[in-house]
Design an enzyme around this catalytic site. Sequence first.
Site, short mmCIF file in Angstrom:
data_model
loop_
_atom_site.label_atom_id
_atom_site.label_comp_id
_atom_site.label_asym_id
_atom_site.label_seq_id
_atom_site.Cartn_x
_atom_site.Cartn_y
_atom_site.Cartn_z
N HIS A 143 34.29 41.77 45.19
CA HIS A 143 34.22 42.56 43.96
C HIS A 143 34.96 43.88 44.19
CE1 HIS A 143 32.58 44.70 40.47
NE2 HIS A 143 32.44 43.49 39.98
N GLU A 192 29.45 35.61 39.61
CA GLU A 192 29.92 34.30 39.15
C GLU A 192 29.30 33.13 39.90
OE1 GLU A 192 31.03 34.80 36.47
OE2 GLU A 192 33.13 35.36 36.31
N1 ACO Z 1 38.02 35.07 48.96
C1 ACO Z 1 38.85 35.32 49.97
N2 ACO Z 1 39.43 36.51 50.21
C2 ACO Z 1 39.12 37.49 49.36
C3 ACO Z 1 38.24 37.30 48.27
C4 ACO Z 1 37.68 36.03 48.10
N3 ACO Z 1 36.84 35.79 47.08
N4 ACO Z 1 38.11 38.47 47.60
C5 ACO Z 1 38.91 39.35 48.21
N5 ACO Z 1 39.50 38.77 49.29
C6 ACO Z 1 40.43 39.40 50.22
C7 ACO Z 1 41.82 39.47 49.63
O1 ACO Z 1 42.58 38.33 49.93
C8 ACO Z 1 42.36 40.71 50.30
O2 ACO Z 1 42.78 40.41 51.59
P1 ACO Z 1 44.12 41.09 52.20
O3 ACO Z 1 43.82 42.55 52.22
O4 ACO Z 1 44.24 40.48 53.56
O5 ACO Z 1 45.22 40.73 51.25
C9 ACO Z 1 41.14 41.61 50.42
O6 ACO Z 1 40.01 40.74 50.43
C10 ACO Z 1 41.00 42.58 49.28
O7 ACO Z 1 41.25 41.88 48.06
P2 ACO Z 1 41.66 42.61 46.71
O8 ACO Z 1 42.27 41.59 45.82
O9 ACO Z 1 42.41 43.88 46.97
O10 ACO Z 1 40.26 43.03 46.20
P3 ACO Z 1 39.94 43.43 44.74
O11 ACO Z 1 38.91 44.45 44.85
O12 ACO Z 1 41.12 43.77 43.94
O13 ACO Z 1 39.42 42.01 44.20
C11 ACO Z 1 38.29 40.29 43.15
C12 ACO Z 1 38.25 41.76 43.54
C13 ACO Z 1 39.48 40.05 42.24
C14 ACO Z 1 37.01 39.96 42.40
C15 ACO Z 1 38.41 39.41 44.41
O14 ACO Z 1 37.33 39.65 45.29
C16 ACO Z 1 38.52 37.93 44.09
O15 ACO Z 1 39.64 37.46 43.84
N6 ACO Z 1 37.38 37.16 44.10
C17 ACO Z 1 37.42 35.76 43.75
C18 ACO Z 1 37.41 35.58 42.22
C19 ACO Z 1 36.07 35.94 41.61
O16 ACO Z 1 35.01 35.62 42.12
N7 ACO Z 1 36.18 36.64 40.47
C20 ACO Z 1 34.99 37.12 39.72
C21 ACO Z 1 34.77 38.57 39.98
S1 ACO Z 1 33.32 39.19 39.20
C22 ACO Z 1 33.79 39.43 37.59
O17 ACO Z 1 34.89 39.83 37.29
C23 ACO Z 1 32.83 39.17 36.55
#
Ligand code: ACO
Length: 363
Positions: free
Chosen positions: A246, A305
């Site tokens: 998140h 989620e």
């Molecule tokens: N699985 C694997 N790796 C992840 C995940 C995940 N679910 N979430 C983040 N990471 C990793 C990224 O790959 C990134 O790694 P890197 O730095 O080596 O590239 C690091 O963690 C940071 O990721 P960001 O994308 O910068 O984190 P951000 O805060 O922007 O992302 C997000 C938040 C989009 C929710 C992300 O955690 C994600 O994609 N989760 C999966 C999708 C999901 O569950 N979405 C629902 C969110 S809740 C909602 O909106 C209601």
Amino acid sequence: MSNGLEGVVAADTILSEVEGEAGRLIIRGRSLDDLIGHTRFEQIVALLFEGFFADLPDEAGLAEALGRARAEIFRETAALDAALKGLGPIEAVRALTARLPDGDDLSTALRLIAAPAVFTPAVTRARQGLAPIAPDPGLSHAADILRMVRGQPATAAEAAGLDAYLVTVCDHGLNASTFAARVIASTRAGLTSAVVGGISALKGPLHGGAPGPVIEMLDDIGRPERARAWIEAALDRGDRLMGFGHRVYRVRDPRADALKRAVKMLGESSKILPGRLAFAEAVEDAALEILKARKPDRSLQTNVEFYTALLLEALAFPPETFTCVFAMGRVAGWIAHAREQLAGGRLIRPQSRYVGPAPRIAA
Ligand code: ACO
């Protein structure tokens, strides 16, 4: 500039606060934990809308008006033609919503709240070759939605489960879809435009599109002992695990536990999902352990989620409609934010930094 506007404060709001370090969600001065379990969706709409519409009725009056709005909106399902039936459910719901006239008054707002609640069952049934079922304005919003989806009355426990979900997701600070709705509202385009923009932002897999894929993940894993290998392989491919991570929460998303409790309550009362919750917990444990090992510097925890998927599955919504159900709850937050933006905010118009080539000098 902050990539993805992380940490940037772009609005003052009285609607909700996401406390990322404490793992707490506050909605208009009430903690989510205090609201869940005994708050109907209609009551949360009244709470969110308070002060934003001069003609807002009391809670009972609002519930009646929302029932009438569902009945009015049902007429619009006649526009569900072959082209719309061929779209994905959230795209069909968005298209039907986009046909509604713009406006900034309470009746427009209530029709927009009714829209995903009425269009989603109609779209769900159309995909099964079934005719839509007209709303019963006398029922609660949650009970009526379940009845319109399945064609038979919901139990009180099922309606309470859907209420718990809708209340849990009604608002959540300046998430991507709410920000989109506020940007649109700031141009004075109207509430329908703001809600259609909100739906568009919500449908992406990084926001509200995640819970359907959570079910695909669980079904693909199949057995607890396969979880670790499946997750390792997914991460090796560079995939993200849906339902984890998140932008704001650095601890467990409080909504995950609220919804897990709702799944448990539903399971106890209706004896559905034997073994499903324990299996999901095993997958969750494996995912958290592996994410921690792979990303020790980034606290990746379960988000809303993951248990959304289990709850909506238990309520018999098809996974491809989960984002539409999310929209049924979040639409209340989008509208309240749009009204708040109109009341005190200016046009939202940030700047970009040009990093392209310099203009060529003519020879
Ligand atoms: N699985 C694997 N790796 C992840 C995940 C995940 N679910 N979430 C983040 N990471 C990793 C990224 O790959 C990134 O790694 P890197 O730095 O080596 O590239 C690091 O963690 C940071 O990721 P960001 O994308 O910068 O984190 P951000 O805060 O922007 O992302 C997000 C938040 C989009 C929710 C992300 O955690 C994600 O994609 N989760 C999966 C999708 C999901 O569950 N979405 C629902 C969110 S809740 C909602 O909106 C209601």
